[in-house]
Design a protein around this motif. Structure first.
Motif, short mmCIF file in Angstrom:
data_model
loop_
_atom_site.label_atom_id
_atom_site.label_comp_id
_atom_site.label_asym_id
_atom_site.label_seq_id
_atom_site.Cartn_x
_atom_site.Cartn_y
_atom_site.Cartn_z
N LYS A 1 -15.74 -44.62 113.35
CA LYS A 1 -16.73 -43.86 114.71
C LYS A 1 -16.62 -44.38 116.26
CE LYS A 1 -19.70 -42.54 110.94
NZ LYS A 1 -19.40 -41.01 110.85
N HIS B 1 -16.27 -42.80 105.95
CA HIS B 1 -17.28 -43.17 107.30
C HIS B 1 -17.29 -44.50 107.32
CE1 HIS B 1 -22.47 -43.05 108.41
NE2 HIS B 1 -21.48 -44.02 108.38
N HIS C 1 -25.72 -40.22 103.64
CA HIS C 1 -27.32 -41.29 104.44
C HIS C 1 -27.71 -40.45 103.11
CE1 HIS C 1 -26.35 -44.99 106.41
NE2 HIS C 1 -25.98 -44.19 107.24
N HIS D 1 -17.70 -47.55 110.60
CA HIS D 1 -17.87 -48.33 111.57
C HIS D 1 -16.88 -49.20 112.12
CE1 HIS D 1 -21.90 -45.62 112.04
NE2 HIS D 1 -21.20 -45.95 111.40
N HIS E 1 -26.00 -39.07 110.46
CA HIS E 1 -26.93 -39.60 109.30
C HIS E 1 -27.63 -38.96 110.00
CE1 HIS E 1 -23.17 -42.41 111.46
NE2 HIS E 1 -23.52 -43.22 110.89
N ASP F 1 -18.49 -47.21 105.47
CA ASP F 1 -19.98 -46.50 105.97
C ASP F 1 -20.01 -48.43 107.32
OD1 ASP F 1 -21.88 -46.76 107.86
OD2 ASP F 1 -23.56 -47.28 106.62
ZN LIG Z 1 -22.96 -44.89 109.92
#
Ligand SMILES: [Zn+2]
Length: 413
Positions: free
Chosen positions: A147, A78, A271, A80, A248, A323
């Motif tokens: 992502k 996960h 999450h 970004h 999410h 994340d």
């Molecule tokens: Zn995220």
């Protein structure tokens, strides 16, 4: 020549290592094989076991593992990490008493990252993202999920996913690309979230699929994101186009987004601080992976813990991700997440390690990695540690000695 003889010719033999196979059928703790040996050919594992039981191999190369520990390559499921701009100024503003509301009114928050990412050329995004992926690789990551979600229009989402695809082509790492058009509402659609979801369904998603730029579809199901009903429509479209979904979910409130993922036989719900018992049962039923993100929990000073005991009780597979993003989790270290999954969420070191190997592979729908087993990909990390728990125990140190992706040496410290 029989198959047995042919099998004994291998590309690489690593001897004198303790194998953290993460294979429960091997042993209860880390799937550990002490005084082990592993043989690789054509990028795959072809033999592993105690060295005393190893057949005679004809190996092109032999490495002495010096009694260190060998684990599957780490998987960050996960991130970004493709973005432009910095949110450091906002960080400073918040700490000098400026409220979130005021920062948002000044054009800060996620939309500032959207503006910067839209303004950046593909090449600029590639340069900055390459540095971030290299940092992850330096700590043993061999597979990373990336992502989109800061473009929020078809062209800019495609730009981000093209960068993710280029990272895959240029760096010694596997990349799983996720279309996250439903990350936030772009300013052009202010007050028209349904229309934006329609736009994603009719314009962005079909083009992303046509260009073969995504491996899955994600969204942000939250009061400040999109509703369960909106996500359900997007998921139905993804499903029709053959893409698996993830979400999410339950980060700030319970909208039963995780249950929605389970309904669609999705990969993971991520999450989960506000996850309900009901949703946990659905996730268990469908083997949906719970991806926990201690970096965001920490950065946002969240106090509500994800329901670890209930997840354990119902045997929901737990994965851990960084994340990595400029807003809520500005940290580029999966190794640190291993530590924080234990200190913040009270996972055991073994659960945390499984969360960045075996279960992280599950979260990405990848069945060929995350475990040391014959036939699996030779994505490996050699660690100079005294015990498997040391991977989660220390932080700020990097015990990685060597790593391999597809049987090819990547890190050689
Ligand atoms: Zn995220």
């Amino acid at each position: 020549m029989n198959l047995q003889t042919e099998n004994q010719v291998v590309d690489l033999l690593i001897k004198n290592v303790n194998l953290m196979t993460m294979d429960e059928s091997v042993s209860a703790s880390y799937g550990l094989i002490e005084h082990g040996c592993i043989a690789l050919r054509h990028g795959n594992i072809v033999w592993l076991g105690p060295e005393s039981t190893a057949p005679e191999f004809e190996a092109a190369e032999i490495i002495d593992g010096n009694g260190h520990y060998l684990s599957p390559g780490l998987i960050d499921c996960h991130t970004h990490l493709v973005f432009a701009g910095s949110r450091a100024k906002e960080f400073e503003q918040r700490l000098t008493g400026v409220s979130y509301q005021q920062i948002a009114e000044q054009g800060g928050g996620i939309l500032s990252t959207v503006r910067a990412t839209r303004a950046a050329h593909e090449e600029q995004l590639l340069v900055s993202a390459t540095k971030r992926v290299r940092q992850l690789i330096s700590e043993g990551v061999t597979t990373v999920e990336i992502k989109s979600g800061y473009g929020l229009d078809t062209d800019n989402e495609i730009k981000m996913l093209r960068v993710a695809s280029q990272l895959k082509a240029q760096l010694p790492v596997s990349v799983s690309r996720t279309f996250l058009g439903a990350h936030a509402l772009p300013p052009e659609f202010a007050g028209r979230a349904d229309d934006y979801i329609n736009y994603l369904i009719t314009d962005s998603l079909p083009k992303v699929v046509e260009l073969d730029l995504a491996d899955s579809v994600d969204g942000f199901c939250e009061g400040i994101g999109f509703s369960r009903e909106q996500m359900s429509r997007l998921f139905a479209a993804a499903d029709e186009l053959g893409l698996p979904v993830k979400l999410h979910a339950e980060q700030l409130s319970d909208l039963s987004g995780a249950e929605l993922v389970a309904e669609f036989d999705g990969l993971s719900a991520d999450h989960l601080e506000y996850l309900s018992e009901q949703s946990i049962k659905q996730m268990a039923h469908k083997n949906t992976v719970a991806v926990l993100l201690p970096g965001a929990f920490y950065t946002l000073s969240e106090t509500k813990l994800p329901p670890i005991f209930a997840l354990r009780e119902h045997n929901v597979p737990i994965a851990i991700g960084s994340d990595y993003n400029p807003g809520s989790s500005p940290l580029c270290s999966l190794k640190l997440m291993l530590h924080m999954a234990c200190t913040q969420f009270k996972l055991t070191p073994e659960e945390a390690t499984k969360g960045v190997t075996l279960n992280a592979a599950k979260a990405l729908g990848l069945t060929d990695r995350g475990v040391l087993k014959v036939g699996k990909k030779a994505d490996l990390c050699l660690w100079e540690i005294e015990h498997p728990a040391e991977l989660a125990y220390t932080f700020g140190v990097n015990p990685l000695v060597k790593s391999w992706q597809n049987g090819q040496l990547v890190i050689n410290n």
